[in-house]
Scaffold this motif. Sequence first.
Motif, mmCIF file in Angstrom:
data_model
loop_
_atom_site.group_PDB
_atom_site.id
_atom_site.type_symbol
_atom_site.label_atom_id
_atom_site.label_comp_id
_atom_site.label_asym_id
_atom_site.label_seq_id
_atom_site.Cartn_x
_atom_site.Cartn_y
_atom_site.Cartn_z
ATOM 1 N N ASN A 163 -0.112 14.053 -0.482
ATOM 2 C CA ASN A 163 -0.230 15.501 -0.613
ATOM 3 C C ASN A 163 0.915 16.192 0.128
ATOM 4 N N ASP A 164 1.338 17.314 -0.391
ATOM 5 C CA ASP A 164 2.414 18.089 0.230
ATOM 6 C C ASP A 164 1.959 18.570 1.603
ATOM 7 N N LEU A 165 2.633 18.084 2.654
ATOM 8 C CA LEU A 165 2.218 18.417 4.021
ATOM 9 C C LEU A 165 2.283 19.918 4.296
ATOM 10 N N SER A 166 3.254 20.588 3.699
ATOM 11 C CA SER A 166 3.418 22.021 3.952
ATOM 12 C C SER A 166 2.231 22.843 3.445
ATOM 13 N N LYS A 167 1.460 22.264 2.528
ATOM 14 C CA LYS A 167 0.316 22.989 1.956
ATOM 15 C C LYS A 167 -1.016 22.609 2.603
ATOM 16 N N ILE A 168 -0.979 21.694 3.571
ATOM 17 C CA ILE A 168 -2.199 21.305 4.290
ATOM 18 C C ILE A 168 -2.324 22.176 5.526
ATOM 19 N N SER A 169 -3.478 22.781 5.730
ATOM 20 C CA SER A 169 -3.663 23.659 6.881
ATOM 21 C C SER A 169 -3.631 22.847 8.175
ATOM 22 N N ASN A 213 0.825 -1.196 0.000
ATOM 23 C CA ASN A 213 0.000 0.000 0.000
ATOM 24 C C ASN A 213 0.865 1.254 0.000
ATOM 25 N N LYS A 214 0.326 2.323 -0.557
ATOM 26 C CA LYS A 214 1.099 3.566 -0.590
ATOM 27 C C LYS A 214 1.300 4.079 0.832
ATOM 28 N N PRO A 215 2.450 4.656 1.116
ATOM 29 C CA PRO A 215 2.758 5.115 2.473
ATOM 30 C C PRO A 215 1.882 6.288 2.890
ATOM 31 N N ILE A 216 1.729 6.451 4.201
ATOM 32 C CA ILE A 216 0.981 7.602 4.705
ATOM 33 C C ILE A 216 1.891 8.837 4.742
ATOM 34 N N TYR A 217 3.215 8.612 4.945
ATOM 35 C CA TYR A 217 4.200 9.705 4.891
ATOM 36 C C TYR A 217 5.359 9.300 3.979
ATOM 37 N N SER A 218 5.864 10.280 3.235
ATOM 38 C CA SER A 218 7.062 10.067 2.419
ATOM 39 C C SER A 218 8.004 11.257 2.576
ATOM 40 N N PHE A 219 9.223 10.971 3.023
ATOM 41 C CA PHE A 219 10.283 11.979 3.092
ATOM 42 C C PHE A 219 11.052 11.949 1.784
ATOM 43 N N ILE A 276 12.423 15.415 14.075
ATOM 44 C CA ILE A 276 11.644 14.659 13.087
ATOM 45 C C ILE A 276 10.154 14.749 13.413
ATOM 46 N N LEU A 277 9.808 14.581 14.692
ATOM 47 C CA LEU A 277 8.403 14.694 15.087
ATOM 48 C C LEU A 277 7.879 16.110 14.883
ATOM 49 N N ASP A 278 8.713 17.109 15.157
ATOM 50 C CA ASP A 278 8.294 18.500 14.956
ATOM 51 C C ASP A 278 7.983 18.779 13.490
ATOM 52 N N VAL A 279 8.765 18.183 12.594
ATOM 53 C CA VAL A 279 8.509 18.346 11.161
ATOM 54 C C VAL A 279 7.221 17.627 10.760
ATOM 55 N N LEU A 280 7.044 16.411 11.259
ATOM 56 C CA LEU A 280 5.858 15.623 10.918
ATOM 57 C C LEU A 280 4.574 16.219 11.473
ATOM 58 N N THR A 281 4.666 16.935 12.586
ATOM 59 C CA THR A 281 3.468 17.505 13.226
ATOM 60 C C THR A 281 3.281 18.987 12.900
ATOM 61 N N LYS A 282 4.063 19.495 11.963
ATOM 62 C CA LYS A 282 3.962 20.886 11.498
ATOM 63 C C LYS A 282 4.319 21.910 12.578
ATOM 64 N N LYS A 283 5.043 21.484 13.583
ATOM 65 C CA LYS A 283 5.557 22.446 14.558
ATOM 66 C C LYS A 283 6.763 23.184 13.985
ATOM 67 N N ASN A 284 7.397 22.552 13.013
ATOM 68 C CA ASN A 284 8.547 23.153 12.344
ATOM 69 C C ASN A 284 8.371 23.004 10.836
ATOM 70 N N ASN A 285 8.176 24.113 10.157
ATOM 71 C CA ASN A 285 7.954 24.108 8.708
ATOM 72 C C ASN A 285 9.130 24.691 7.929
ATOM 73 N N LYS A 286 10.267 24.868 8.604
ATOM 74 C CA LYS A 286 11.394 25.559 7.982
ATOM 75 C C LYS A 286 12.391 24.607 7.320
ATOM 76 N N TYR A 287 11.903 23.458 6.908
ATOM 77 C CA TYR A 287 12.776 22.481 6.258
ATOM 78 C C TYR A 287 12.764 22.684 4.740
ATOM 79 N N ARG A 288 13.771 22.113 4.099
ATOM 80 C CA ARG A 288 13.819 22.060 2.641
ATOM 81 C C ARG A 288 13.490 20.635 2.206
ATOM 82 N N GLY A 289 12.980 20.497 1.001
ATOM 83 C CA GLY A 289 12.617 19.181 0.507
ATOM 84 C C GLY A 289 11.116 18.989 0.506
#
Length: 225
Positions: A67-73, A2-8, A47-60
């Motif tokens: 769906n692009d997590l950075s674009k989900i409210s 099955n397709k993953p729920i998250y992809s880095f 890693i958890l901060d990135v996954l939970t949108k506490k930190n959005n200052k990453y590249r990639g």
Amino acid sequence: MNKPIYSFKNIKFSENKNLLLDIRKFDIHRGSCYMFYGDMGSGKTLILDVLTKKNNKYRGELLYDSNDLSKISKNIYYKDIAIVSQYSKKPFFNTVYNYIYNYVSSKNEKSKVKKYTDSIISKMNLKYIKSSKVRNLTHNQFRWVDLAAKIAANTKVLFIDEIDSGFSQQRLKNLSKILYRKCNYDGVTLVATCSNFHSFSNLTSVLVSISNGRISSIRSKNKRK
């Protein structure tokens, strides 16, 4: 598969010119437990901060359900997830029962809330303090109550930072059994960090070692002794 729920995809995070996170390609699949472990400052919480949108200052690119997590409210995304942080602010007025009930209510249909709340209070042995004020609990007591609330909410994804912090071996054993059922029977995806993974050998589907912000090893359950 099955397709993953998250992809880095080439996720990098830098601060003061220091590269603190560097993950080229990594997937998280549904209904499994991913346990990240490593020494202090290894990048687990980041890693958890990135996954939970506490930190959005990453590249990639980080995908959630393709769906692009950075674009989900956050309002939309936070309906799907629950987060147990290392430190959370205790509400002043709530009792233990009301704290759990109110959180479960925010994520579920009204008809299911009491059932889920009563069930987790029983499973996590909270009956003796369910009428106590949350503000009077110790840090570890409140962390256990917070865990209960987030587990009972039955969200798609559950994040737990430093899952082994502050609890006895007996409580960790009980917690592992409860979470095993959440992943394997309810289909919840669990992403957790820890310092010592041995207490969760039965629970963990994929064990991920983190060092200096990089994945140094990945071991799936069927390949570990």
